[in-house]
Design an enzyme around this catalytic site. Sequence first.
Site, PDB file in Angstrom:
ATOM      1  N   LYS A  22       0.828  -1.208   0.000  1.00 21.90           N
ATOM      2  CA  LYS A  22       0.000   0.000   0.000  1.00 21.90           C
ATOM      3  C   LYS A  22       0.862   1.257   0.000  1.00 21.90           C
ATOM      4  O   LYS A  22       0.668   2.167  -0.818  1.00 21.90           O
ATOM      5  CB  LYS A  22      -0.918  -0.020   1.222  1.00 21.90           C
ATOM      6  CG  LYS A  22      -1.963   1.084   1.251  1.00 21.90           C
ATOM      7  CD  LYS A  22      -2.879   0.905   2.449  1.00 21.90           C
ATOM      8  CE  LYS A  22      -3.663  -0.383   2.344  1.00 21.90           C
ATOM      9  NZ  LYS A  22      -4.445  -0.691   3.545  1.00 21.90           N
ATOM     10  N   ARG A  92      -3.471   2.813   8.608  1.00 22.52           N
ATOM     11  CA  ARG A  92      -3.848   1.586   7.899  1.00 22.52           C
ATOM     12  C   ARG A  92      -2.651   0.655   7.759  1.00 22.52           C
ATOM     13  O   ARG A  92      -1.515   1.093   7.606  1.00 22.52           O
ATOM     14  CB  ARG A  92      -4.396   1.925   6.505  1.00 22.52           C
ATOM     15  CG  ARG A  92      -5.512   2.943   6.530  1.00 22.52           C
ATOM     16  CD  ARG A  92      -5.874   3.421   5.139  1.00 22.52           C
ATOM     17  NE  ARG A  92      -6.799   2.522   4.473  1.00 22.52           N
ATOM     18  CZ  ARG A  92      -7.135   2.629   3.194  1.00 22.52           C
ATOM     19  NH1 ARG A  92      -6.587   3.563   2.444  1.00 22.52           N
ATOM     20  NH2 ARG A  92      -7.977   1.776   2.657  1.00 22.52           N
ATOM     21  N   GLY A 101      -8.335  -7.154   4.200  1.00 17.88           N
ATOM     22  CA  GLY A 101      -9.198  -7.243   5.369  1.00 17.88           C
ATOM     23  C   GLY A 101      -8.634  -8.007   6.541  1.00 17.88           C
ATOM     24  O   GLY A 101      -9.290  -8.128   7.576  1.00 17.88           O
ATOM     25  N   MET A 103      -5.860  -7.370   8.409  1.00 22.07           N
ATOM     26  CA  MET A 103      -5.271  -6.580   9.489  1.00 22.07           C
ATOM     27  C   MET A 103      -6.120  -5.339   9.736  1.00 22.07           C
ATOM     28  O   MET A 103      -7.185  -5.192   9.146  1.00 22.07           O
ATOM     29  CB  MET A 103      -3.812  -6.243   9.148  1.00 22.07           C
ATOM     30  CG  MET A 103      -2.919  -7.469   9.196  1.00 22.07           C
ATOM     31  SD  MET A 103      -1.213  -7.116   8.772  1.00 22.07           S
ATOM     32  CE  MET A 103      -1.351  -6.745   7.034  1.00 22.07           C
ATOM     33  N   ARG A 337      -3.581  -1.727  -6.226  1.00 20.63           N
ATOM     34  CA  ARG A 337      -2.793  -2.956  -6.103  1.00 20.63           C
ATOM     35  C   ARG A 337      -3.216  -3.891  -7.215  1.00 20.63           C
ATOM     36  O   ARG A 337      -4.306  -3.743  -7.781  1.00 20.63           O
ATOM     37  CB  ARG A 337      -3.021  -3.627  -4.745  1.00 20.63           C
ATOM     38  CG  ARG A 337      -4.466  -4.000  -4.463  1.00 20.63           C
ATOM     39  CD  ARG A 337      -4.675  -4.431  -3.027  1.00 20.63           C
ATOM     40  NE  ARG A 337      -6.091  -4.612  -2.714  1.00 20.63           N
ATOM     41  CZ  ARG A 337      -6.558  -4.753  -1.487  1.00 20.63           C
ATOM     42  NH1 ARG A 337      -5.745  -4.742  -0.454  1.00 20.63           N
ATOM     43  NH2 ARG A 337      -7.857  -4.910  -1.272  1.00 20.63           N
ATOM     44  N   HIS A 453     -16.095  -7.951   1.522  1.00 14.51           N
ATOM     45  CA  HIS A 453     -15.044  -8.841   2.030  1.00 14.51           C
ATOM     46  C   HIS A 453     -15.256 -10.266   1.540  1.00 14.51           C
ATOM     47  O   HIS A 453     -14.323 -10.939   1.075  1.00 14.51           O
ATOM     48  CB  HIS A 453     -15.033  -8.803   3.559  1.00 14.51           C
ATOM     49  CG  HIS A 453     -14.104  -9.803   4.167  1.00 14.51           C
ATOM     50  ND1 HIS A 453     -14.516 -11.068   4.548  1.00 14.51           N
ATOM     51  CD2 HIS A 453     -12.782  -9.749   4.426  1.00 14.51           C
ATOM     52  CE1 HIS A 453     -13.483 -11.743   5.016  1.00 14.51           C
ATOM     53  NE2 HIS A 453     -12.425 -10.965   4.966  1.00 14.51           N
ATOM     54  N   ARG A 559      -0.247 -48.179 -11.238  1.00 18.33           N
ATOM     55  CA  ARG A 559      -0.148 -49.103 -10.100  1.00 18.33           C
ATOM     56  C   ARG A 559      -1.000 -50.335 -10.378  1.00 18.33           C
ATOM     57  O   ARG A 559      -2.232 -50.258 -10.386  1.00 18.33           O
ATOM     58  CB  ARG A 559      -0.616 -48.382  -8.825  1.00 18.33           C
ATOM     59  CG  ARG A 559       0.321 -47.280  -8.386  1.00 18.33           C
ATOM     60  CD  ARG A 559      -0.351 -46.277  -7.482  1.00 18.33           C
ATOM     61  NE  ARG A 559      -1.270 -45.439  -8.248  1.00 18.33           N
ATOM     62  CZ  ARG A 559      -1.498 -44.138  -7.996  1.00 18.33           C
ATOM     63  NH1 ARG A 559      -0.852 -43.536  -7.018  1.00 18.33           N
ATOM     64  NH2 ARG A 559      -2.346 -43.459  -8.733  1.00 18.33           N
ATOM     65  N   ARG A 615       4.197 -50.126 -12.917  1.00 16.01           N
ATOM     66  CA  ARG A 615       4.890 -50.663 -11.744  1.00 16.01           C
ATOM     67  C   ARG A 615       4.343 -52.045 -11.427  1.00 16.01           C
ATOM     68  O   ARG A 615       3.127 -52.216 -11.259  1.00 16.01           O
ATOM     69  CB  ARG A 615       4.699 -49.727 -10.538  1.00 16.01           C
ATOM     70  CG  ARG A 615       5.458 -50.190  -9.298  1.00 16.01           C
ATOM     71  CD  ARG A 615       5.236 -49.251  -8.135  1.00 16.01           C
ATOM     72  NE  ARG A 615       3.887 -49.347  -7.577  1.00 16.01           N
ATOM     73  CZ  ARG A 615       3.408 -48.554  -6.623  1.00 16.01           C
ATOM     74  NH1 ARG A 615       4.155 -47.589  -6.131  1.00 16.01           N
ATOM     75  NH2 ARG A 615       2.174 -48.703  -6.174  1.00 16.01           N
ATOM     76  N   GLU A 749      12.786 -45.282  -3.787  1.00 14.85           N
ATOM     77  CA  GLU A 749      11.948 -44.874  -2.655  1.00 14.85           C
ATOM     78  C   GLU A 749      12.581 -45.233  -1.318  1.00 14.85           C
ATOM     79  O   GLU A 749      11.947 -45.078  -0.263  1.00 14.85           O
ATOM     80  CB  GLU A 749      10.554 -45.511  -2.784  1.00 14.85           C
ATOM     81  CG  GLU A 749      10.597 -47.005  -3.079  1.00 14.85           C
ATOM     82  CD  GLU A 749       9.273 -47.555  -3.595  1.00 14.85           C
ATOM     83  OE1 GLU A 749       8.212 -47.127  -3.098  1.00 14.85           O
ATOM     84  OE2 GLU A 749       9.307 -48.405  -4.495  1.00 14.85           O
ATOM     85  N   SER A 768      12.699 -43.681 -11.276  1.00 16.80           N
ATOM     86  CA  SER A 768      11.559 -42.825 -10.955  1.00 16.80           C
ATOM     87  C   SER A 768      11.513 -42.675  -9.447  1.00 16.80           C
ATOM     88  O   SER A 768      11.389 -43.663  -8.715  1.00 16.80           O
ATOM     89  CB  SER A 768      10.256 -43.441 -11.473  1.00 16.80           C
ATOM     90  OG  SER A 768       9.174 -42.581 -11.207  1.00 16.80           O
ATOM     91  N   GLY A 770      10.006 -42.214  -6.143  1.00 21.27           N
ATOM     92  CA  GLY A 770       8.695 -42.299  -5.490  1.00 21.27           C
ATOM     93  C   GLY A 770       8.730 -41.466  -4.225  1.00 21.27           C
ATOM     94  O   GLY A 770       8.966 -41.978  -3.129  1.00 21.27           O
ATOM     95  N   ASP A 773       6.795 -42.384  -0.638  1.00 22.54           N
ATOM     96  CA  ASP A 773       7.445 -43.327   0.271  1.00 22.54           C
ATOM     97  C   ASP A 773       8.842 -42.864   0.655  1.00 22.54           C
ATOM     98  O   ASP A 773       9.311 -43.115   1.774  1.00 22.54           O
ATOM     99  CB  ASP A 773       7.513 -44.723  -0.361  1.00 22.54           C
ATOM    100  CG  ASP A 773       6.213 -45.495  -0.185  1.00 22.54           C
ATOM    101  OD1 ASP A 773       5.291 -44.947   0.457  1.00 22.54           O
ATOM    102  OD2 ASP A 773       6.105 -46.618  -0.685  1.00 22.54           O
ATOM    103  N   CYS A 836       7.494 -39.689  -9.515  1.00 24.87           N
ATOM    104  CA  CYS A 836       6.114 -40.156  -9.633  1.00 24.87           C
ATOM    105  C   CYS A 836       5.317 -40.008  -8.340  1.00 24.87           C
ATOM    106  O   CYS A 836       4.215 -40.523  -8.238  1.00 24.87           O
ATOM    107  CB  CYS A 836       6.071 -41.607 -10.114  1.00 24.87           C
ATOM    108  SG  CYS A 836       6.858 -42.784  -9.005  1.00 24.87           S
ATOM    109  N   TYR A 856      11.259 -35.779 -16.159  1.00 23.47           N
ATOM    110  CA  TYR A 856       9.811 -35.612 -16.130  1.00 23.47           C
ATOM    111  C   TYR A 856       9.299 -35.724 -14.702  1.00 23.47           C
ATOM    112  O   TYR A 856       9.962 -36.268 -13.817  1.00 23.47           O
ATOM    113  CB  TYR A 856       9.107 -36.647 -17.015  1.00 23.47           C
ATOM    114  CG  TYR A 856       9.183 -38.077 -16.518  1.00 23.47           C
ATOM    115  CD1 TYR A 856       8.260 -38.565 -15.586  1.00 23.47           C
ATOM    116  CD2 TYR A 856      10.172 -38.950 -16.976  1.00 23.47           C
ATOM    117  CE1 TYR A 856       8.330 -39.875 -15.122  1.00 23.47           C
ATOM    118  CE2 TYR A 856      10.242 -40.253 -16.518  1.00 23.47           C
ATOM    119  CZ  TYR A 856       9.330 -40.709 -15.588  1.00 23.47           C
ATOM    120  OH  TYR A 856       9.394 -41.995 -15.112  1.00 23.47           O
TER     121      TYR A 856
END
Length: 883
Positions: A22, A92, A101, A103, A337, A453, A559, A615, A749, A768, A770, A773, A836, A856
């Site tokens: 502000k 303010r 709103g 504070m 803003r 608000h 899976r 998997r 994992e 990959s 995991g 886990d 993954c 990836y």
Amino acid sequence: MKKFVYDQSEGSAEMRNLLGGKGANVAEMQRIGVPVPDGFTVTTEACVDAMNAGGTWPEGLWEGVLDRLGALEERTGRKLGDPDKPLLVSVRSGAVFSMPGMMDTILNLGLNDAAVQGLATESGNPRFAWDSYRRFVQMFGEVVLGVPSDDFEHALSQLKKARGVKNDTDLSAEDLQELVATFKEIVAESAGPDAFGDDPRAQLRLAINAVFDSWQNPRAVVYRRANDIPDDLGTAVNIMQMVFGNLGETSATGVCFTRNPATGAKELYGEFLVNAQGEDVVAGIRTPRQLAELEGELPEAYAELLATMARLEAHYGDMQDIEFTIEQGKLYLLQTRNGKRTAQAAVRVACDMVDEGVITTEQAVQRIDPKQLDQLLHPTIDPDAPRELLARGLNASPGAGVGEVVLDADTAERRGKAGTPVILVRWETTPDDIHGVIVAQGVITAHGGMTSHAAVVARGMGKPCVAGVEGLQIDIQGRSVIIGGRTIKEGEILTMDGSTGEIFGGAMALVPPRFDEYFQRITAWADDIRRLRVRANADTPEDAARARSFGAEGIGLCRTEHMFMSDTRLPVVREMILANDYPEREVALDQIGPMQESDFVGILEAMDGLPVTIRLLDPPLHEFLPSLLEASRSVERIKEHGDEGDLGEAELLLARVKELTESNPMLGTRGCRLGLLFPEIYRMQARAIMRAAHQLKAKGGDPRPEIMIPLVGFAEELRRMRELVEEVVQEENEAHGVEFPIEIGTMIELPRAAVVAHQIAEYGDFFSFGTNDLTQTVLGLSRDDAEGKFLQQYIEDGVIDANPFSTLDIDGVGAVVRMGCEGGRRAKPGIKLGVCGEHGGDPASVGFFHEVGVDYVSCSPFRVPIARLAAAQAALDSSFKDR
């Protein structure tokens, strides 16, 4: 000595971290010649230093305030508390990141019993003077002294009732003078006879301190947590000369946006009230009027406002949210803003601004908060669904919500956290309702408008909101509401459509989301920028097709255990588990194999031409059997109570359950350990995958399966499993007379797998990570136990910053991922690296994965667009850092 106080003329937009959003923007508006009230700003550093010192102000702060106050008095020719020409100021809050709103604010500071007379004489409007004074007493009492707001509102309502009037504006100067006296009595009764005082300088110090303290109030803390805003930034405090929208019929106050924050359309959007102060608009105390109507009331100020709106949007290069006051025909801007907006609006505004030449496509991609895209990926009301329309209000924030009616924020939070969908229904929300808004499916209010608000916060959070519902009656004591003449008890279900402002009885059917041209354009730009590929975790053809429609470039985790859980397949799976020897097990596997082949055909077909990482069976076998307690009770019921059933079979099942049950199955006989003990299971799965691929290949398809061995911790485990899979691949290729190469890799994992990644890489074509886990094994946490028992407390107490199962623990788990990447690439530079776990769809985590060089990420289908955008932003951030 640090400088803690700056005149507005010393600031600029670049000083946001010091002056808050502000303060920096008001200074910037003053710098470019936009009309703003004069003032000065106390820095965020002052707030932080005071917080760190337990509330004690840093040396020189108060002296700096008095010095800048004196300069302001000299420039304006007015003095705080002066009986002839009083200076009135607003105090303010102004955080670095917008927290609408959350504070506190105090208006009209500088009035006392003497100054109010001077203000009445100078303005020639005693009613205005006493109206300003009663507002100041109420705000100072509530914010600084902690007097309950209901006490003031009750006194105001009683006075209006006694005078037979409906609106505050119908009260006379004498009525308001009486109200000031009543308000002062309320303050004295609640806070003590000397708490209010009459020294404006002392009141200014208390007001600044109250704004500092409001940084730590519960609603601000909840809002920061919900929006990932750090707790250590503090707030600036803006002290500005008051300008008055309540000086009669040529004065007004309002809020406007340079574009529609709900849809993003470039159209007039805002509200105002004549003869009012700013809190009247945003608090929903009076129902405001549409901004276009201002032209008929104050045409010159209206024209200047439109020109200023266009100027500010061009200057900042983004949609602006503006607060303004018109004092006797003269326009002042109190704040500008970057406007909070829905995801739909954010995407459209970004695209339109590219078309208008305001920003580049790279800037457009950076403008969108990836988490916000989640709003676009959820259902809307089925247009063909039967409906019982109860009422209409203002369509304040788009989207559909279905849930039980709740009438207060605490109830909403309690039921919402318990998993019950709720709709929060209020007269009007206040900042103190934030914890209820966060968990609600939507918000309905009886009062307030498009900039109230409730509307602003709901839009920022992607929640549907219907505001200003005429005829909505709320009975808090009776815990019920009346909507459209129908009584709805708390706990009954409503459906709301924030896009149309409609409210319906009961639960209505929803339909999947549809993506508009703007969404398609922004994600296409992101695809052109990003390096990281984005796949999806999907276990069914339906999930695979959905993921592809969201832009997934393959499946990173399929899976296979989920395919065993249906009612028709579970009995055969149990036959396999209960088999006494290999021949018996082979009979069961011969039945399961064709089922698996059919599953893989569907998924590979849905992802034709894209990689699908499958998997092999991961969970321990006992998960496919009844629990030990359930199996024991079954034997007992047959033996002791004569229930139907084969006792021998029940006892055999119980014995096998006992044999397979482990005290810590998460670290027990699962993953590749299962494959080494029962290689025929993995052989069956590999064969089903290859047969599905050959079947599709023969039809002209382009299947691209990859086989992933789970829970590898030793290189020898992967070597043996790879050998097994390769034997099956060769057998199937020879049987079909076609050479079909297939990549074989592993899921990382376990911490040991990352440490010895250079050894494991010798036998893997890809890794990959995991991370679900891996987080458990690195941190030594059981996710189910930790999230249910202490993780939330850890976050609230500041022990950790975020749930490590939602956002990657970069210092711990991230270090292990980095180690695995570096080890794998050191041994095999071309090895493919992926992620993954669900962290693959978390924007903060995606940035880390880009940085460590994985190829990836893979996440749930609905998070694919989020990951695509986050990956592009990570690439842009990396490019910027490299310059």
